[in-house]
Scaffold this motif. Structure first.
Motif, PDB file in Angstrom:
ATOM      1  N   ILE A  79       9.681  16.557   0.526  1.00 53.54           N
ATOM      2  CA  ILE A  79       8.230  16.225   0.324  1.00 53.54           C
ATOM      3  C   ILE A  79       8.027  14.496   0.306  1.00 53.54           C
ATOM      4  CG2 ILE A  79       6.251  16.175  -1.334  1.00 53.54           C
ATOM      5  CD1 ILE A  79       7.100  18.922  -1.694  1.00 53.54           C
ATOM      6  N   ASP A  80       8.930  13.823  -0.632  1.00 52.85           N
ATOM      7  CA  ASP A  80       8.558  12.709  -0.914  1.00 52.85           C
ATOM      8  C   ASP A  80       8.645  11.469   0.404  1.00 52.85           C
ATOM      9  OD1 ASP A  80       8.170  12.898  -3.553  1.00 52.85           O
ATOM     10  OD2 ASP A  80       9.749  12.029  -4.379  1.00 52.85           O
ATOM     11  N   PRO A  81       9.651  11.731   1.243  1.00 49.10           N
ATOM     12  CA  PRO A  81       9.746  10.988   2.492  1.00 49.10           C
ATOM     13  C   PRO A  81       8.569  11.219   3.462  1.00 49.10           C
ATOM     14  CG  PRO A  81      12.004  12.067   2.110  1.00 49.10           C
ATOM     15  CD  PRO A  81      10.748  12.516   0.932  1.00 49.10           C
ATOM     16  N   VAL A  82       7.911  12.542   3.273  1.00 55.46           N
ATOM     17  CA  VAL A  82       6.459  12.999   4.091  1.00 55.46           C
ATOM     18  C   VAL A  82       5.535  11.882   3.518  1.00 55.46           C
ATOM     19  CG1 VAL A  82       5.067  14.602   4.433  1.00 55.46           C
ATOM     20  CG2 VAL A  82       7.405  15.031   4.607  1.00 55.46           C
ATOM     21  N   ILE A  83       5.432  11.942   2.301  1.00 54.85           N
ATOM     22  CA  ILE A  83       4.435  11.098   1.649  1.00 54.85           C
ATOM     23  C   ILE A  83       4.683   9.592   1.882  1.00 54.85           C
ATOM     24  CG2 ILE A  83       3.376  10.204  -0.768  1.00 54.85           C
ATOM     25  CD1 ILE A  83       4.330  12.965  -1.856  1.00 54.85           C
ATOM     26  N   ARG A  84       5.912   9.023   1.900  1.00 59.56           N
ATOM     27  CA  ARG A  84       6.339   7.781   1.999  1.00 59.56           C
ATOM     28  C   ARG A  84       6.009   7.525   3.490  1.00 59.56           C
ATOM     29  NH1 ARG A  84      11.178   8.580   0.413  1.00 59.56           N
ATOM     30  NH2 ARG A  84      11.397   8.351  -1.749  1.00 59.56           N
ATOM     31  N   LYS A  85       6.157   8.502   4.462  1.00 54.67           N
ATOM     32  CA  LYS A  85       5.891   8.125   5.930  1.00 54.67           C
ATOM     33  C   LYS A  85       4.100   7.932   6.127  1.00 54.67           C
ATOM     34  CE  LYS A  85       6.805   9.504  10.442  1.00 54.67           C
ATOM     35  NZ  LYS A  85       7.068  10.441  11.578  1.00 54.67           N
ATOM     36  N   ALA A  86       3.442   8.658   5.203  1.00 51.07           N
ATOM     37  CA  ALA A  86       2.005   8.747   5.180  1.00 51.07           C
ATOM     38  C   ALA A  86       1.304   7.441   4.764  1.00 51.07           C
ATOM     39  CB  ALA A  86       1.463  10.017   4.890  1.00 51.07           C
ATOM     40  N   LEU A  87       2.077   7.039   3.796  1.00 49.01           N
ATOM     41  CA  LEU A  87       1.483   5.670   3.237  1.00 49.01           C
ATOM     42  C   LEU A  87       1.664   4.524   3.995  1.00 49.01           C
ATOM     43  CD1 LEU A  87       3.073   6.352  -0.584  1.00 49.01           C
ATOM     44  CD2 LEU A  87       0.756   6.260   0.135  1.00 49.01           C
ATOM     45  N   THR A  88       0.894   3.489   3.662  1.00 46.46           N
ATOM     46  CA  THR A  88       0.950   2.107   4.447  1.00 46.46           C
ATOM     47  C   THR A  88       2.148   1.558   3.823  1.00 46.46           C
ATOM     48  OG1 THR A  88      -0.704   1.099   2.918  1.00 46.46           O
ATOM     49  CG2 THR A  88      -1.395   2.062   5.077  1.00 46.46           C
ATOM     50  N   GLU A  89       2.625   0.637   4.584  1.00 42.01           N
ATOM     51  CA  GLU A  89       3.927  -0.183   4.105  1.00 42.01           C
ATOM     52  C   GLU A  89       3.839  -0.903   2.860  1.00 42.01           C
ATOM     53  OE1 GLU A  89       6.219  -2.416   6.842  1.00 42.01           O
ATOM     54  OE2 GLU A  89       5.671  -0.974   8.623  1.00 42.01           O
ATOM     55  N   ASP A  90       2.307  -1.359   2.257  1.00 41.46           N
ATOM     56  CA  ASP A  90       2.049  -2.266   1.447  1.00 41.46           C
ATOM     57  C   ASP A  90       1.900  -1.095   0.340  1.00 41.46           C
ATOM     58  OD1 ASP A  90      -0.255  -1.224   2.670  1.00 41.46           O
ATOM     59  OD2 ASP A  90      -1.270  -2.777   1.592  1.00 41.46           O
ATOM     60  N   TRP A  91       2.157  -0.057   0.194  1.00 45.24           N
ATOM     61  CA  TRP A  91       1.926   1.021  -0.708  1.00 45.24           C
ATOM     62  C   TRP A  91       3.209   1.991  -0.877  1.00 45.24           C
ATOM     63  CZ3 TRP A  91      -1.077   1.590  -5.040  1.00 45.24           C
ATOM     64  CH2 TRP A  91      -2.311   0.643  -4.945  1.00 45.24           C
ATOM     65  N   PRO A  92       4.424   1.563  -1.172  1.00 44.58           N
ATOM     66  CA  PRO A  92       5.438   2.385  -1.679  1.00 44.58           C
ATOM     67  C   PRO A  92       5.238   3.503  -2.393  1.00 44.58           C
ATOM     68  CG  PRO A  92       5.902   0.414  -2.562  1.00 44.58           C
ATOM     69  CD  PRO A  92       4.607   0.178  -1.907  1.00 44.58           C
ATOM     70  N   LEU A  93       5.680   4.603  -2.271  1.00 40.68           N
ATOM     71  CA  LEU A  93       5.756   5.782  -3.219  1.00 40.68           C
ATOM     72  C   LEU A  93       5.740   5.397  -4.706  1.00 40.68           C
ATOM     73  CD1 LEU A  93       5.039   8.851  -3.485  1.00 40.68           C
ATOM     74  CD2 LEU A  93       7.425   9.295  -3.271  1.00 40.68           C
ATOM     75  N   SER A  94       6.883   4.294  -4.944  1.00 37.35           N
ATOM     76  CA  SER A  94       7.188   4.008  -6.396  1.00 37.35           C
ATOM     77  C   SER A  94       5.926   3.192  -7.057  1.00 37.35           C
ATOM     78  CB  SER A  94       8.384   3.101  -6.365  1.00 37.35           C
ATOM     79  OG  SER A  94       8.195   1.931  -5.342  1.00 37.35           O
ATOM     80  N   ARG A  95       5.001   2.661  -6.084  1.00 40.05           N
ATOM     81  CA  ARG A  95       3.785   1.777  -6.735  1.00 40.05           C
ATOM     82  C   ARG A  95       2.773   2.895  -7.209  1.00 40.05           C
ATOM     83  NH1 ARG A  95       0.599  -2.449  -3.120  1.00 40.05           N
ATOM     84  NH2 ARG A  95      -1.057  -3.029  -4.660  1.00 40.05           N
ATOM     85  N   LEU A  96       2.747   4.148  -6.757  1.00 39.72           N
ATOM     86  CA  LEU A  96       1.898   5.079  -7.220  1.00 39.72           C
ATOM     87  C   LEU A  96       2.106   5.427  -8.689  1.00 39.72           C
ATOM     88  CD1 LEU A  96       1.685   7.314  -3.916  1.00 39.72           C
ATOM     89  CD2 LEU A  96       0.333   5.212  -4.393  1.00 39.72           C
ATOM     90  N   ASP A  97       0.981   5.706  -9.523  1.00 40.73           N
ATOM     91  CA  ASP A  97       1.421   6.299 -10.659  1.00 40.73           C
ATOM     92  C   ASP A  97       1.566   7.674 -10.615  1.00 40.73           C
ATOM     93  OD1 ASP A  97      -1.023   7.917 -10.994  1.00 40.73           O
ATOM     94  OD2 ASP A  97      -2.385   6.019 -11.700  1.00 40.73           O
ATOM     95  N   SER A  98       2.132   8.130 -11.755  1.00 40.92           N
ATOM     96  CA  SER A  98       2.453   9.444 -11.781  1.00 40.92           C
ATOM     97  C   SER A  98       1.670  10.751 -11.564  1.00 40.92           C
ATOM     98  CB  SER A  98       2.987   9.670 -13.319  1.00 40.92           C
ATOM     99  OG  SER A  98       4.246   8.977 -13.538  1.00 40.92           O
ATOM    100  N   THR A  99       0.431  10.325 -12.062  1.00 36.54           N
ATOM    101  CA  THR A  99      -0.656  11.209 -11.696  1.00 36.54           C
ATOM    102  C   THR A  99      -0.885  11.321 -10.204  1.00 36.54           C
ATOM    103  OG1 THR A  99      -1.699  10.897 -13.820  1.00 36.54           O
ATOM    104  CG2 THR A  99      -3.124  11.955 -11.928  1.00 36.54           C
ATOM    105  N   LEU A 100      -1.138   9.984  -9.539  1.00 32.34           N
ATOM    106  CA  LEU A 100      -1.200  10.255  -8.036  1.00 32.34           C
ATOM    107  C   LEU A 100      -0.072  10.796  -7.345  1.00 32.34           C
ATOM    108  CD1 LEU A 100      -3.511   9.258  -6.183  1.00 32.34           C
ATOM    109  CD2 LEU A 100      -2.582   6.872  -6.177  1.00 32.34           C
ATOM    110  N   ARG A 101       1.017  10.484  -7.734  1.00 26.98           N
ATOM    111  CA  ARG A 101       2.321  11.035  -7.145  1.00 26.98           C
ATOM    112  C   ARG A 101       2.250  12.830  -7.349  1.00 26.98           C
ATOM    113  NH1 ARG A 101       5.153   6.959  -9.220  1.00 26.98           N
ATOM    114  NH2 ARG A 101       6.048   8.130 -11.060  1.00 26.98           N
TER     115      ARG A 101
END
Length: 163
Positions: A79-101
């Motif tokens: 799931i996480d790589p699918v989310i990473r691929k759908a985010l823009t490059e300036d928004w890595p998954l690690s930058r999202l807060d826990s609720t958004l993740r």
């Protein structure tokens, strides 16, 4: 479609309530480090359809709640790589807060694993959950990410792809 009550609110459906509870449980697991079985039991015994500190948790579909929670935990490595691929490059998954993740993980789980649920229902429900927690751009982000995932995984969706 459920008719609004006299006060203008629509009663939440049990799957929608299960989605919200699953997001809350995923958040709790992420922040507190609690395990799947412990968190599932806590929600089913003490939260779903119960009142806590004057707040009423809506009645939820326990099977749907369990399916989302266990599905996200079991599939998180995909799931996480699918989310990473759908985010823009300036928004890595690690930058999202826990609720958004938690919201995105639950939404992506449903989009990729629950083909029996229409894309529009999944996207709409998780955007509504995002609106319950955020007032800024986060609901738009949830909409954009889930739409990209829907187009990639189901060949359905509305927006343009950010490749």
């Amino acid at each position: 479609m459920t008719e609004p009550t006299a006060d203008g609110f629509r009663p939440a459906n049990k799957r929608g309530s299960a989605r919200l509870a699953a997001v809350q449980a995923l958040y709790q697991m992420d922040v507190a480090g609690t395990g799947l079985l412990e968190t599932t039991a806590e929600y089913e015994l003490f939260r779903l359809g119960k009142e806590i500190d004057g707040e009423l948790y809506r009645d939820a579909d326990p099977q749907w709640f369990r399916a989302i929670l266990s599905g996200v935990v079991e599939d998180q490595k995909t799931i996480d790589p699918v989310i990473r691929k759908a985010l823009t490059e300036d928004w890595p998954l690690s930058r999202l807060d826990s609720t958004l993740r938690a919201i995105l993980r639950a939404g992506v789980y449903e989009l990729t694993r629950r083909k029996d649920v229409p894309v529009a229902v999944i996207v709409s429900e998780y955007v509504d959950i995002a609106k319950a927690f955020y007032t800024e751009d986060e609901p738009k982000l949830v909409n954009a990410v889930l739409d990209r995932v829907a187009r990639r995984s189901r060949n359905e969706g509305r927006g343009k792809d950010a490749e």
